[in-house]
Write a protein that holds these residues in place. Sequence first.
Motif, PDB file in Angstrom:
ATOM      1  N   GLU A  24       0.830  -1.202   0.000  1.00 18.45           N
ATOM      2  CA  GLU A  24       0.000   0.000   0.000  1.00 18.45           C
ATOM      3  C   GLU A  24       0.868   1.258   0.000  1.00 18.45           C
ATOM      4  OE1 GLU A  24      -2.965   2.188   3.115  1.00 18.45           O
ATOM      5  OE2 GLU A  24      -3.350   0.052   2.756  1.00 18.45           O
ATOM      6  N   LEU A  25       1.913   1.243   0.777  1.00 23.88           N
ATOM      7  CA  LEU A  25       2.840   2.368   0.853  1.00 23.88           C
ATOM      8  C   LEU A  25       3.461   2.649  -0.517  1.00 23.88           C
ATOM      9  CD1 LEU A  25       4.386   3.877   3.454  1.00 23.88           C
ATOM     10  CD2 LEU A  25       6.239   2.493   2.584  1.00 23.88           C
ATOM     11  N   CYS A  26       3.906   1.597  -1.191  1.00 25.94           N
ATOM     12  CA  CYS A  26       4.502   1.749  -2.523  1.00 25.94           C
ATOM     13  C   CYS A  26       3.497   2.314  -3.514  1.00 25.94           C
ATOM     14  CB  CYS A  26       5.035   0.421  -3.033  1.00 25.94           C
ATOM     15  SG  CYS A  26       6.542  -0.120  -2.207  1.00 25.94           S
ATOM     16  N   GLU A  27       2.284   1.822  -3.465  1.00 26.88           N
ATOM     17  CA  GLU A  27       1.261   2.329  -4.382  1.00 26.88           C
ATOM     18  C   GLU A  27       1.008   3.813  -4.128  1.00 26.88           C
ATOM     19  OE1 GLU A  27      -3.316   1.527  -5.869  1.00 26.88           O
ATOM     20  OE2 GLU A  27      -2.540   0.367  -4.187  1.00 26.88           O
ATOM     21  N   TYR A  28       0.868   4.186  -2.885  1.00 32.76           N
ATOM     22  CA  TYR A  28       0.609   5.593  -2.550  1.00 32.76           C
ATOM     23  C   TYR A  28       1.727   6.502  -3.061  1.00 32.76           C
ATOM     24  CZ  TYR A  28       0.356   9.918   0.085  1.00 32.76           C
ATOM     25  OH  TYR A  28       0.317  11.244   0.419  1.00 32.76           O
ATOM     26  N   THR A  30       4.215   5.875  -5.225  1.00 30.79           N
ATOM     27  CA  THR A  30       4.494   5.773  -6.653  1.00 30.79           C
ATOM     28  C   THR A  30       3.452   6.520  -7.474  1.00 30.79           C
ATOM     29  OG1 THR A  30       5.576   3.657  -6.321  1.00 30.79           O
ATOM     30  CG2 THR A  30       4.918   4.188  -8.566  1.00 30.79           C
ATOM     31  N   TYR A  31       2.181   6.328  -7.182  1.00 27.96           N
ATOM     32  CA  TYR A  31       1.153   7.037  -7.930  1.00 27.96           C
ATOM     33  C   TYR A  31       1.147   8.514  -7.586  1.00 27.96           C
ATOM     34  CZ  TYR A  31      -0.839   3.001 -10.242  1.00 27.96           C
ATOM     35  OH  TYR A  31      -1.032   1.911 -11.049  1.00 27.96           O
ATOM     36  N   GLY A  32       1.576   8.862  -6.403  1.00 22.61           N
ATOM     37  CA  GLY A  32       1.683  10.266  -6.041  1.00 22.61           C
ATOM     38  C   GLY A  32       2.667  11.012  -6.916  1.00 22.61           C
ATOM     39  N   LEU A  33       3.696  10.316  -7.410  1.00 18.85           N
ATOM     40  CA  LEU A  33       4.682  10.932  -8.297  1.00 18.85           C
ATOM     41  C   LEU A  33       4.085  11.246  -9.667  1.00 18.85           C
ATOM     42  CD1 LEU A  33       7.843   8.726  -7.626  1.00 18.85           C
ATOM     43  CD2 LEU A  33       7.403  11.035  -6.788  1.00 18.85           C
ATOM     44  N   ASP A  34       3.128  10.431 -10.101  1.00 16.76           N
ATOM     45  CA  ASP A  34       2.547  10.605 -11.432  1.00 16.76           C
ATOM     46  C   ASP A  34       1.503  11.716 -11.501  1.00 16.76           C
ATOM     47  OD1 ASP A  34       4.063   8.699 -12.623  1.00 16.76           O
ATOM     48  OD2 ASP A  34       2.512   7.157 -12.656  1.00 16.76           O
ATOM     49  N   TYR A  35       1.037  12.168 -10.371  1.00 16.69           N
ATOM     50  CA  TYR A  35      -0.017  13.172 -10.340  1.00 16.69           C
ATOM     51  C   TYR A  35       0.548  14.483  -9.826  1.00 16.69           C
ATOM     52  CZ  TYR A  35      -3.296   9.389 -11.143  1.00 16.69           C
ATOM     53  OH  TYR A  35      -3.966   8.337 -11.685  1.00 16.69           O
ATOM     54  N   GLU A  36       1.289  15.145 -10.698  1.00 14.81           N
ATOM     55  CA  GLU A  36       1.939  16.391 -10.312  1.00 14.81           C
ATOM     56  C   GLU A  36       0.938  17.484  -9.973  1.00 14.81           C
ATOM     57  OE1 GLU A  36       4.648  17.315 -13.427  1.00 14.81           O
ATOM     58  OE2 GLU A  36       5.769  15.455 -13.164  1.00 14.81           O
ATOM     59  N   TYR A  76      12.001  -4.318  -7.741  1.00 14.31           N
ATOM     60  CA  TYR A  76      11.048  -3.400  -8.379  1.00 14.31           C
ATOM     61  C   TYR A  76      11.612  -1.981  -8.366  1.00 14.31           C
ATOM     62  CZ  TYR A  76       8.081  -7.377  -7.144  1.00 14.31           C
ATOM     63  OH  TYR A  76       7.574  -8.635  -6.979  1.00 14.31           O
ATOM     64  N   PRO A  77      12.643  -1.718  -9.138  1.00 16.70           N
ATOM     65  CA  PRO A  77      13.333  -0.420  -9.064  1.00 16.70           C
ATOM     66  C   PRO A  77      12.454   0.781  -9.413  1.00 16.70           C
ATOM     67  CG  PRO A  77      14.132  -1.698 -10.935  1.00 16.70           C
ATOM     68  CD  PRO A  77      13.250  -2.604 -10.136  1.00 16.70           C
ATOM     69  N   SER A  81      11.653   3.967  -6.617  1.00 14.38           N
ATOM     70  CA  SER A  81      11.932   5.395  -6.799  1.00 14.38           C
ATOM     71  C   SER A  81      10.895   6.258  -6.073  1.00 14.38           C
ATOM     72  CB  SER A  81      12.000   5.762  -8.284  1.00 14.38           C
ATOM     73  OG  SER A  81      10.747   5.574  -8.896  1.00 14.38           O
ATOM     74  N   GLY A  82       9.683   5.779  -5.934  1.00 13.12           N
ATOM     75  CA  GLY A  82       8.642   6.522  -5.233  1.00 13.12           C
ATOM     76  C   GLY A  82       8.829   6.553  -3.727  1.00 13.12           C
TER      77      GLY A  82
END
Length: 150
Positions: A24-28, A30-36, A76-77, A81-82
């Motif tokens: 869950e932490l990774c999803e939060y 990682t997707y947070g990086l895509d939504y500038e 899962y590099p 990164s997120g």
Amino acid sequence: MKDLITFELQKLYDDSHVSPFIQELCEYYTYGLDYEDGSYQDEIEPRKIVEPVYTLFLLQRREIFLDELSYIRKKYPHLFSGVEQLYEDILINMDIRILESKCAQKLADALDNKVSSSEILEKIENLCSRYEDFCEALDPFYSWIHNFYS
């Protein structure tokens, strides 16, 4: 890039080496990086609440979660990164009490100091001792802090 991240997330969710909390932490992050533009944040708790909460929960099992994040770094590099900055913050704070105090105070400040940082820490410790899966502990914690903001 987004397809690669989605593919890695799908693999991550099938990976038994990674706990649901870290997934869950990774999803939060990682997707947070895509939504500038911050649009992703509209769907969840505010960032000023979520990030200290994740850090405080992560600190409850610091060594185990750092091991899982190290595993993610290798396997899962793109996902790593997120969470890399969070990983580094946790890793460099050998005395976790300082980081824990800062995060608890950030959360108290985000809640307009309607609850103290010591009450926040006590609640998290209590929930983490009751739940094996921290994802299950997050729901009652968020329900509790909703008493202090709307």
